[in-house]
Design a protein around this motif. Structure first.
Motif, PDB file in Angstrom:
ATOM      1  N   LEU A  16       0.845  -1.193   0.000  1.00  0.00           N
ATOM      2  CA  LEU A  16       0.000   0.000   0.000  1.00  0.00           C
ATOM      3  C   LEU A  16       0.880   1.242   0.000  1.00  0.00           C
ATOM      4  O   LEU A  16       1.995   1.233   0.522  1.00  0.00           O
ATOM      5  N   SER A  17       0.362   2.306  -0.565  1.00  0.00           N
ATOM      6  CA  SER A  17       1.056   3.595  -0.558  1.00  0.00           C
ATOM      7  C   SER A  17       0.830   4.278   0.776  1.00  0.00           C
ATOM      8  O   SER A  17      -0.157   4.001   1.460  1.00  0.00           O
ATOM      9  N   PRO A  18       1.717   5.226   1.135  1.00  0.00           N
ATOM     10  CA  PRO A  18       1.579   5.885   2.452  1.00  0.00           C
ATOM     11  C   PRO A  18       0.258   6.602   2.651  1.00  0.00           C
ATOM     12  O   PRO A  18      -0.272   6.624   3.767  1.00  0.00           O
ATOM     13  N   TRP A  19      -0.326   7.151   1.551  1.00  0.00           N
ATOM     14  CA  TRP A  19      -1.586   7.879   1.694  1.00  0.00           C
ATOM     15  C   TRP A  19      -2.760   6.937   1.975  1.00  0.00           C
ATOM     16  O   TRP A  19      -3.736   7.318   2.568  1.00  0.00           O
ATOM     17  N   ASP A  20      -2.645   5.674   1.525  1.00  0.00           N
ATOM     18  CA  ASP A  20      -3.669   4.674   1.867  1.00  0.00           C
ATOM     19  C   ASP A  20      -3.521   4.201   3.303  1.00  0.00           C
ATOM     20  O   ASP A  20      -4.501   3.831   3.953  1.00  0.00           O
ATOM     21  N   ALA A  21      -2.266   4.104   3.767  1.00  0.00           N
ATOM     22  CA  ALA A  21      -1.944   3.368   4.994  1.00  0.00           C
ATOM     23  C   ALA A  21      -1.847   4.234   6.248  1.00  0.00           C
ATOM     24  O   ALA A  21      -2.429   3.919   7.296  1.00  0.00           O
ATOM     25  N   LEU A  22      -1.085   5.338   6.172  1.00  0.00           N
ATOM     26  CA  LEU A  22      -0.717   6.061   7.399  1.00  0.00           C
ATOM     27  C   LEU A  22      -1.897   6.649   8.166  1.00  0.00           C
ATOM     28  O   LEU A  22      -1.957   6.512   9.401  1.00  0.00           O
ATOM     29  N   PRO A  23      -2.892   7.261   7.489  1.00  0.00           N
ATOM     30  CA  PRO A  23      -4.000   7.817   8.285  1.00  0.00           C
ATOM     31  C   PRO A  23      -4.717   6.774   9.139  1.00  0.00           C
ATOM     32  O   PRO A  23      -4.939   6.972  10.342  1.00  0.00           O
ATOM     33  N   GLY A  24      -5.014   5.613   8.525  1.00  0.00           N
ATOM     34  CA  GLY A  24      -5.754   4.580   9.256  1.00  0.00           C
ATOM     35  C   GLY A  24      -4.903   3.814  10.257  1.00  0.00           C
ATOM     36  O   GLY A  24      -5.390   3.374  11.306  1.00  0.00           O
ATOM     37  N   MET A  25      -3.602   3.670   9.965  1.00  0.00           N
ATOM     38  CA  MET A  25      -2.736   2.936  10.915  1.00  0.00           C
ATOM     39  C   MET A  25      -2.591   3.712  12.212  1.00  0.00           C
ATOM     40  O   MET A  25      -2.539   3.125  13.296  1.00  0.00           O
ATOM     41  N   LEU A  26      -2.589   5.050  12.125  1.00  0.00           N
ATOM     42  CA  LEU A  26      -2.533   5.846  13.365  1.00  0.00           C
ATOM     43  C   LEU A  26      -3.811   5.637  14.175  1.00  0.00           C
ATOM     44  O   LEU A  26      -3.765   5.506  15.407  1.00  0.00           O
ATOM     45  N   LEU A  27      -4.948   5.572  13.491  1.00  0.00           N
ATOM     46  CA  LEU A  27      -6.211   5.282  14.183  1.00  0.00           C
ATOM     47  C   LEU A  27      -6.107   3.979  14.981  1.00  0.00           C
ATOM     48  O   LEU A  27      -6.468   3.916  16.167  1.00  0.00           O
ATOM     49  N   VAL A  28      -5.601   2.928  14.307  1.00  0.00           N
ATOM     50  CA  VAL A  28      -5.545   1.609  14.959  1.00  0.00           C
ATOM     51  C   VAL A  28      -4.619   1.640  16.174  1.00  0.00           C
ATOM     52  O   VAL A  28      -4.966   1.172  17.266  1.00  0.00           O
TER      53      VAL A  28
END
Ligand code: LIP
Length: 263
Positions: A208-220
């Motif tokens: 996955l690209s950072p724009w797909d991944a980073l926002p939601g990974m911080l949520l988790v």
């Protein structure tokens, strides 16, 4: 660096961008759908929503760097203060009229995700996270599930033409034999928001690209979950795999998917 100001700005800008995206969604039959690659779509909506987000962020924080799905940016020397933008994550769902897509914005300071906002205007869900300050949806705190074992788990799975499909099929077959249920939502951020909300017990996608991944990974992470280190191996520039879990399932799933990365 004023992270509080950046957080509030990110929320306001994401709300304005989500309103524009929803207007495009409601008139999606008028959009021309272009292909960036096999099953990889882009429309005027993606481009105009990203342009709006970039304009607003530059107006407020001209000293910060920007990295977005459609316009790129964010070179290796831009990691001190970097915004990461996916104007419409889940574009294939968007163009087909499925509701699982979101406007995603994250801010990283020295390659450390500090804040993120994900808005799904169709489902009226606004997710926010601040590093070390928790995660919320519509102002209500989020918490990951406590599911202890695979035979009770519902896993989010993602795949794309960025990775061979054989490992996906192989590992999924082995996990199904262990008793899992799975969901294939087609939008990384909505999968990750579901993990943070305790609705899914994990999410995995091989690339996955950072724009797909980073926002939601911080949520988790802020909802008490455990994720792989997406930024290792220059993930911010090259992308990486994503494994985001409720915690108890991390080791068994890392072992299962770890084979994946050896293919
Ligand atoms: C999508 C991701 C999804 C992945 C797709 C695509 P986009 O993002 O959310 O998880 O499987 O290939 O990358 O391109 O719609 O912003």
């Amino acid at each position: 660096m004023d992270l509080d100001a950046r957080f509030q700005a990110a929320v306001n800008i994401a709300e304005e961008a989500a309103t524009l995206a929803l207007q495009f969604f409601e008139r999606r039959s008028e959009l021309t759908v272009e292909l960036k690659g096999l099953q990889d779509h882009v429309t005027k909506a993606d481009r105009e929503v990203e342009a709006l987000i970039r304009k607003r962020l530059h107006e407020r924080f001209p000293e910060d760097a920007l990295l977005g799905e459609e316009q790129g940016g964010g070179g290796s020397n831009d990691t001190k203060a970097l915004w990461v933008i996916d104007p419409i994550d889940g574009t294939t769902n968007f163009v087909r009229g499925l509701p699982h897509w979101g406007v995603c914005i994250a801010f990283c300071k020295d390659e450390e995700p500090e804040l993120s906002v994900i808005i799904n205007p169709v489902l009226r869900e606004k997710y926010v996270a601040r590093r070390a300050r928790g995660a919320m949806c519509n102002d209500r705190p989020l918490a990951v599930s406590k599911t202890p074992k695979l035979s009770e788990a519902v896993l989010g799975m993602g795949s794309s033409k960025k990775s061979p499909h054989e490992p996906y099929v192989d590992v999924l077959g082995k996990l199904l034999a262990e008793g899992i249920e799975y969901r294939r939502i087609g939008c990384a951020s909505m999968n990750l928001a579901a993990v943070a909300s305790g609705k899914l017990d994990s999410f995995f996608e091989a690339k996955l690209s950072p724009w797909d991944a980073l926002p939601g990974m911080l949520l988790v992470k802020e909802a008490g979950g455990r994720c792989n280190d997406y930024l290792e191996g220059d993930g911010l520039l090259k992308g990486n795999s994503v494994l985001a879990t409720n915690g108890p399932l991390y080791d068994v799933l890392a072992a299962a998917f770890g084979v994946w990365t050896e293919y």
